[in-house]
Design an enzyme around this catalytic site. Structure first.
Site, mmCIF file in Angstrom:
data_model
loop_
_atom_site.group_PDB
_atom_site.id
_atom_site.type_symbol
_atom_site.label_atom_id
_atom_site.label_comp_id
_atom_site.label_asym_id
_atom_site.label_seq_id
_atom_site.Cartn_x
_atom_site.Cartn_y
_atom_site.Cartn_z
ATOM 1 C CE LYS A 40 -4.132 -0.009 1.763
ATOM 2 N NZ LYS A 40 -4.628 -0.330 0.427
ATOM 3 N N GLY A 227 -17.262 3.016 -3.410
ATOM 4 C CA GLY A 227 -17.426 2.191 -4.501
ATOM 5 C C GLY A 227 -18.040 2.733 -5.658
ATOM 6 C CB ALA A 255 -3.609 -0.574 -6.587
ATOM 7 C CB ALA A 256 -9.132 1.284 -6.838
ATOM 8 N N GLY A 257 -7.582 1.980 -4.151
ATOM 9 C CA GLY A 257 -7.729 2.653 -2.760
ATOM 10 C C GLY A 257 -6.483 3.530 -2.741
ATOM 11 C CG ASP A 258 -3.118 1.153 -2.031
ATOM 12 O OD1 ASP A 258 -3.523 1.348 -0.980
ATOM 13 O OD2 ASP A 258 -2.408 -0.122 -2.417
ATOM 14 N N GLY A 293 -3.077 -4.984 -12.296
ATOM 15 C CA GLY A 293 -2.037 -4.756 -11.397
ATOM 16 C C GLY A 293 -2.072 -3.488 -10.475
#
Length: 312
Positions: A40, A227, A255-258, A293
């Site tokens: 993260k 979301g 990795a959308a949140g990151d 990815g």
């Protein structure tokens, strides 16, 4: 000096994308395997760097092949890695990730050297080069020891540097009140917000209740990602609002949140308002889910601006 400092984790991600995620005891045959740099903290650092941030990263990796590859990748992104230490006793963190056709994912992490990232590592970075006190924004997560996060928050508070906490993975025990009151911003998703507040967060109304509780605990700014429903944005002064998600064809949400956190840090470091920084982050995170990815899915600043201009 760096404008954005990320203190956190670095992993190597081993990803299988298949039709469905196996149930306990089930084997799913057929799928695509890729191995990527992740973690993260490292993901957030790459996201911020690609979006135009001047980024330094404080972390630990193993003195192994994966650790060396991780550092090489970060350097290639223009990230200051002087504060990434090679641990001699622990391996680089590893994440095993399963992704299905709906872009939902299941992740298991062996933390390795991430568990050795210490308060002393953060203090050393400050004492040797004023890394914390010269930052515009600091970003942290929960993939490294809590004591390290608390030291980072203590220094950020001391020098009045805004600290963003991405409270992931979801905390199973309450975070200390002394930590929460030092945060400029917290960015949980529905699950994380539920753990943090005791409010089952499923929609705008429940997210607004959760945000109020987090403000009462001392957090100045709250963003709760919902979301496809969008993002609740609350500064504790004005009425919270929902900013809608962008419409894209999702491929991998790993990795959308990151990406969101890195983009948010980039926006705030540039002096954007919370709302404008959140809108910038929504577009960046939305573009990231259209690719497989973690770090390689992070969009560039040019891509975000092009998408934004195209929607006007």
């Amino acid at each position: 000096m760096s404008k954005i400092v990320v203190v956190g984790s670095s992993n190597t991600d081993m990803v299988i994308r298949s039709r469905t995620i196996p149930r306990p005891g089930e084997t799913v045959i057929g799928g695509q395997f890729v191995m990527n740099a992740g973690g993260k903290g490292a993901n957030q650092a790459v996201a911020a760097a690609r979006l135009g941030g001047d980024v330094a990263f404080v972390a630990r990796v193993g003195n192994d092949m994966f650790g060396k590859q991780a550092i090489q990748g970060l350097v290639a992104e223009g990230i200051d890695t002087r504060y990434v230490k090679k641990d001699e006793t622990e391996a680089t963190g590893i994440a095993l990730i399963l992704v299905d056709e709906q872009a939902e994912n299941l992740i298991s992490v062996a933390s390795g050297a991430n568990e050795k990232l210490s308060p002393e590592d953060v203090l050393e970075a400050e004492e040797t080069s004023r890394l914390i006190s010269s930052a515009k924004v600091i970003v942290t997560q929960l993939e490294t020891p809590l004591a390290t996060l608390e030291k980072t928050a203590e220094l950020a508070s001391q020098f009045q540097i805004p600290l963003i906490l991405d409270p992931a993975p979801a905390p199973k025990t309450p975070l200390p009140a002394s930590l929460l009151e030092k945060l400029a911003c917290i960015k949980p998703n529905e699950t994380e917000a539920s753990y943090l507040t005791g409010i089952p967060v499923t929609d705008f109304d429940s997210a607004r209740q959760a945000a109020r509780i987090l403000h009462e605990k001392g957090v100045k700014m709250v963003l709760i990602t919902l979301g496809r429903q969008g993002v609740l944005v609350s500064d504790g002064i004005r009425e919270p609002e929902i900013l809608p998600a962008i419409q894209v064809e999702a491929v991998d949400s790993t990795a959308a949140g990151d990406c969101f956190s890195g983009a948010l840090a980039c926006g705030l470091a540039e002096g954007k308002s919370l709302r404008d920084a959140a809108q910038f982050a929504i577009v960046a995170a939305g573009l990231s889910v259209t690719r497989l990815g973690a770090q390689q899915s992070m969009p560039t600043r040019e891509e975000v601006l092009a998408f934004t201009e195209g929607k006007k």
